[in-house]
Design an enzyme around this catalytic site. Structure first.
Site, PDB file in Angstrom:
ATOM      1  N   LEU A  42       3.733   6.983  -2.061  1.00  0.00           N
ATOM      2  CA  LEU A  42       5.091   7.283  -2.528  1.00  0.00           C
ATOM      3  C   LEU A  42       5.172   7.523  -4.026  1.00  0.00           C
ATOM      4  O   LEU A  42       6.057   8.233  -4.491  1.00  0.00           O
ATOM      5  CB  LEU A  42       6.054   6.202  -2.054  1.00  0.00           C
ATOM      6  CG  LEU A  42       6.301   6.348  -0.535  1.00  0.00           C
ATOM      7  CD1 LEU A  42       6.993   5.119   0.041  1.00  0.00           C
ATOM      8  CD2 LEU A  42       7.107   7.596  -0.205  1.00  0.00           C
ATOM      9  N   PHE A  73       0.800  -1.233   0.000  1.00  0.00           N
ATOM     10  CA  PHE A  73       0.000   0.000   0.000  1.00  0.00           C
ATOM     11  C   PHE A  73       0.827   1.275   0.000  1.00  0.00           C
ATOM     12  O   PHE A  73       0.338   2.333  -0.345  1.00  0.00           O
ATOM     13  CB  PHE A  73      -0.988  -0.001   1.193  1.00  0.00           C
ATOM     14  CG  PHE A  73      -0.413   0.556   2.459  1.00  0.00           C
ATOM     15  CD1 PHE A  73       0.299  -0.254   3.342  1.00  0.00           C
ATOM     16  CD2 PHE A  73      -0.571   1.893   2.775  1.00  0.00           C
ATOM     17  CE1 PHE A  73       0.838   0.267   4.507  1.00  0.00           C
ATOM     18  CE2 PHE A  73      -0.039   2.422   3.950  1.00  0.00           C
ATOM     19  CZ  PHE A  73       0.667   1.604   4.809  1.00  0.00           C
ATOM     20  N   LYS A  74       2.109   1.183   0.364  1.00  0.00           N
ATOM     21  CA  LYS A  74       2.921   2.399   0.423  1.00  0.00           C
ATOM     22  C   LYS A  74       3.067   3.060  -0.950  1.00  0.00           C
ATOM     23  O   LYS A  74       3.368   4.243  -1.040  1.00  0.00           O
ATOM     24  CB  LYS A  74       4.271   2.087   1.045  1.00  0.00           C
ATOM     25  CG  LYS A  74       4.115   1.686   2.506  1.00  0.00           C
ATOM     26  CD  LYS A  74       5.413   1.595   3.260  1.00  0.00           C
ATOM     27  CE  LYS A  74       5.167   1.395   4.750  1.00  0.00           C
ATOM     28  NZ  LYS A  74       4.656   0.033   5.071  1.00  0.00           N
ATOM     29  N   ASP A  75       2.828   2.304  -2.008  1.00  0.00           N
ATOM     30  CA  ASP A  75       2.880   2.896  -3.349  1.00  0.00           C
ATOM     31  C   ASP A  75       1.858   4.022  -3.525  1.00  0.00           C
ATOM     32  O   ASP A  75       2.103   4.960  -4.280  1.00  0.00           O
ATOM     33  CB  ASP A  75       2.601   1.824  -4.415  1.00  0.00           C
ATOM     34  CG  ASP A  75       3.751   0.836  -4.570  1.00  0.00           C
ATOM     35  OD1 ASP A  75       4.917   1.247  -4.412  1.00  0.00           O
ATOM     36  OD2 ASP A  75       3.480  -0.345  -4.863  1.00  0.00           O
TER      37      ASP A  75
END
Ligand SMILES: *Cc1c(COP(=O)(O)O)cnc(C)c1O
Length: 453
Positions: free
Chosen positions: A114, A109-111
């Protein structure tokens, strides 16, 4: 819109400056001066696709970026996702959904945040005619997602330190097989803490930091929290209207960044019933939500490594709201917490939160059970969300990573090994990494030689 620091000893900034600054100079975290109210916009939002929804949401905050520019930055941030819905909401059973947040380039999920942050940095470089060098240490997902947010972007370089031999082979490949000229994966001879300590010293060197226009990768950037609000909004809008008022989002939690975004969206007029903070065996937040006491713990490595935290770095934002926006009280709380390692809250929004803790043994059992009951494979982080579903609510479990990133744990639980084409493709590409010593001198020398000038 302006953004203030939770510690109140720094001037307010516009969106772009707050994003570029990251951690406020007084040690606090940036928050909107006042939260907007979206309750009157929800009907209008229903017909929007993900990038359009994200633009409509962010434009209320990023008032210093011309709308057409912002629209392009947002749209470019969600082109590398491999599902048409970007954040895919899948029904598993009555009153149970998963929100798949792993369709971005690094399958976690950090995409969501970021990819956007990378575009915002590149935009700033263009506007100011300056380069930027991004530096961070990682024990896994954040480093890979940050690299994929910046790779190939003109005017930027990214240096990510990781402990050599101590990240998973797939995570290492995501960082080292990019083929991009502006990406430097630095395999440090030592532990994550050694890398982190050396990094802090490099950041503490003001002259060096200014000369290379160094910026940090960390989980507390304002843009990350705001970008993460959008998938909660998107999921809420996709639910049948009769279910929307009963939603409980279940959030596998480490640094409290993900669930904080959902809770802030609720404060912005989206009627979400509640949140469940799902921790692994590193349970400081479960302890907090059951007892009111926030205390540091020792980290015990688990099967869900991206949730192995000692201090939840985004929690200070929640504290600011809990003390009614009184910065002097935030400073007092943080002082007590730093001195004693604990703080007990008298009141916070208990009505919106519940929590659970899941041990490694339970993670394995849950992966087996979810596969048997629903024919669905969850990764070890998402598995923590399937602990104690609330029968009185519509449960939406956030799937924070693809099971394909954790083939060994999944195989042990169900005898199958999930794969993903992007991970398979990595296996045939060359690993490019630079081995360096965990000392500030070695890091400074490397950056001097490779930074964007
Ligand atoms: C980072 C991460 C988490 C924890 O998210 P926080 O915002 O730190 O609470 C959970 N699952 C995965 C897969 C992650 O990468």
């Amino acid at each position: 819109m302006k953004f203030l620091s939770t510690r109140g000893q720094t001037p307010v900034l516009g969106f772009s400056d707050a994003v570029a600054t990251g951690l406020a100079p007084d040690g606090g975290l940036y928050l909107p001066e006042t939260l907007p109210d979206f309750s009157g916009d929800l009907a209008r939002f229903e017909s929007l696709n993900y990038p359009e929804l994200c633009f409509e949401f962010l434009r209320v905050f990023a008032t210093d970026i011309p709308p057409e520019t912002l629209r392009q930055l947002v749209s470019a941030s969600y082109t590398r996702f491999d599902h048409p819905d970007i954040a895919a909401l899948k029904p598993l059973a009555k009153n149970l959904y998963v929100l798949e947040l792993f369709h971005g380039p690094t399958l976690a999920f950090k995409d969501f945040a970021l990819q956007l942050l990378g575009n915002l940095y590149a935009h700033q470089c263009r506007v100011r005619g300056q380069t930027i060098n991004v530096l961070g240490a990682t024990s896994g997902d954040t480093g890979a997602a940050a690299i994929h947010g910046l790779l190939g972007r003109p005017g930027t370089a990214i240096f990510i330190l990781y402990p050599d031999g101590r990240v998973s082979p797939l995570q290492e490949r995501q960082m080292t097989c990019t083929g991009a000229q502006n990406v430097f994966a630095l395999a440090v001879d030592g532990t994550f803490d050694d890398a982190q300590t050396a990094l802090k010293e490099v950041f503490g060197d003001q002259e060096f930091r200014t000369r290379h226009r160094l910026s940090a990768v960390n989980s507390i950037n304002l843009a990350r929290v705001l970008a993460q609000c959008v998938y909660y909004l998107s999921a809420w809008l996709r639910l049948p209207p009769g279910e929307r008022d009963h939603v409980e989002f279940v959030v596998p939690t480490g640094n409290f960044g993900n669930v904080l975004a959902g809770w802030m969206l609720q404060k912005m007029g989206v009627p979400i019933r509640g949140f469940r903070v799902a921790t692994n065996q590193n349970d400081i937040l479960h302890h907090l939500f059951t007892t009111g006491e926030y205390r540091v713990g020792e980290v015990h490595p688990s099967l869900a490594p991206s949730m192995d935290i000692q201090v939840a770095s985004n929690f200070e934002r929640f504290i600011w709201f809990a003390v009614g926006g009184d910065a002097a009280r935030v400073r007092a709380v943080m002082r007590t917490f730093q001195a004693t390692g604990r703080y007990t809250f008298e009141n916070f929004d208990r009505d919106s939160f519940s929590s659970t803790r899941t041990s490694d043994a339970e993670i394995a059992r849950i992966i087996t059970r979810v596969h048997r009951d629903y024919g669905y494979i969850v990764d070890p982080h998402t598995a923590c969300g399937f602990q104690e579903l609330n029968p009185e609510r519509v449960n939406v479990v956030l799937a924070t990573a693809s099971p394909a990133k954790f083939p060994d744990t999944i195989r042990a639980a169900i005898g199958l090994e999930p794969t993903h084409p992007s991970l398979e493709a990595l296996k045939s590409r060359a690993i490019v990494k630079h081995r360096i010593k965990a000392t500030p001198a070695a890091m400074r020398a490397f950056i001097d030689a490779h930074a964007e000038q």
